[in-house]
Motif scaffolding. Structure first.
Motif: not given
Length: 289
Positions: A56-85
């Motif tokens: 949502m934040l990326l859709s409502r901004t135009e220039r800034v980078m957005v990042a999770p601070n920080v995403a816990p790998l334990s709850l999101r497996p690598p393939a889904m993290l890679a796909k989402a990113a």
């Protein structure tokens, strides 16, 4: 990846403060921020799910980078993290960075369905996961038989362009070594460390990078700085940075010159978030170039 100095803000995923999240992100962009980050604690009932918020934040901004601070790998497996990113990088036109770690406070993660009951295996899994995520961002299907992850002809597509930077939130020796071996950036937080320990932590990253055949100078040093800008609070520069603008400017110059941080994420902990952001970018940011 060529490091550059970034100045951004950290915002909570609080349901109670949700309207302020949107306003604060847009305000930060208008005032010249490079980066907006959002805390990622899905196991806290008062917080919303961060990846939905980032879209949502990326859709409502135009220039800034957005990042999770920080995403816990334990709850999101690598393939889904890679796909989402990759999806957020594609839909935002290249404005996403992947902040990644084992999660914290870690003791809350197993009860929320985390993949590992102890932090030791979680660190080992992160060590395996980061290069795997990068392989998944390639153009060829990935088959992987590892200690923690198994994939067969997996392909996330479309390959993110530009490449998504991975910043690791780390403090202890094993996590610092993972950062040096694999990460594009180091993303620690002042509230969780002793400033006197930072040079040694940075050396551990550099040593691990050199051992892996990487150039330590290519690892961006991004410092989460929690604190409050106010004339009404005592001056502190240790685990919280508190005080007026001139105190912040001197402290951030010290963090840059003495500790090696070129990028800062302002994490306001008291007062009106929007006013704190305005103070940071109006009174402090112009003195950091």
């Amino acid at each position: 990846m060529e490091p550059r100095n970034l100045h951004g803000v950290a915002l909570p995923a609080s349901a109670k403060r949700f309207p302020h999240l949107l306003d604060s992100a847009r305000l930060a962009e208008d005032l010249g921020a490079d980066l907006v980050t959002v805390s990622d604690h899905p196991y806290l009932p008062g917080e919303l799910e961060t990846w939905s918020l980032m879209a949502m934040l990326l859709s409502r901004t135009e220039r800034v980078m957005v990042a999770p601070n920080v995403a816990p790998l334990s709850l999101r497996p690598p393939a889904m993290l890679a796909k989402a990113a990759a999806t957020l990088q594609f839909t935002s036109g290249g404005r996403f960075a992947l902040g990644l770690g084992v999660g914290g406070p870690f003791e809350q993660i197993p009860g929320f369905g985390g993949a590992w009951p102890a932090i030791g295996p979680a660190i080992d899994a992160l060590d395996e996961a980061i290069p795997l995520i990068r392989r998944l961002w390639g153009t060829e299907a990935v088959t992987h038989e590892g200690r923690f992850f198994r994939l067969h002809e997996a392909s996330v597509g479309p390959a993110p362009e530009p490449a998504v930077p991975i910043w690791v939130g780390s403090f202890k020796p094993r996590m610092l070594a993972v950062t040096g071996r694999h990460a594009d950036g180091w993303l620690p937080t002042n509230a969780y460390l002793d400033l006197d320990e930072v040079p040694g932590m940075s050396r551990r990253i550099d040593e691990a990078a050199a051992e892996a055949g990487r150039d330590p100078g290519e690892i961006t040093r991004v410092f989460n700085v929690m604190g409050t800008i106010s004339d009404r609070v005592p001056r502190r520069d240790d685990r919280l940075l508190t005080g007026p603008a001139d105190h912040w400017i001197a402290a951030l110059h010290s963090y840059r010159d003495r500790l090696g941080f070129g990028s800062f994420v302002f994490w306001p902990v008291e007062g009106d978030t929007r006013e704190q952001i305005r103070l940071f970018f109006d009174q402090i940011r112009p003195h950091l170039s």
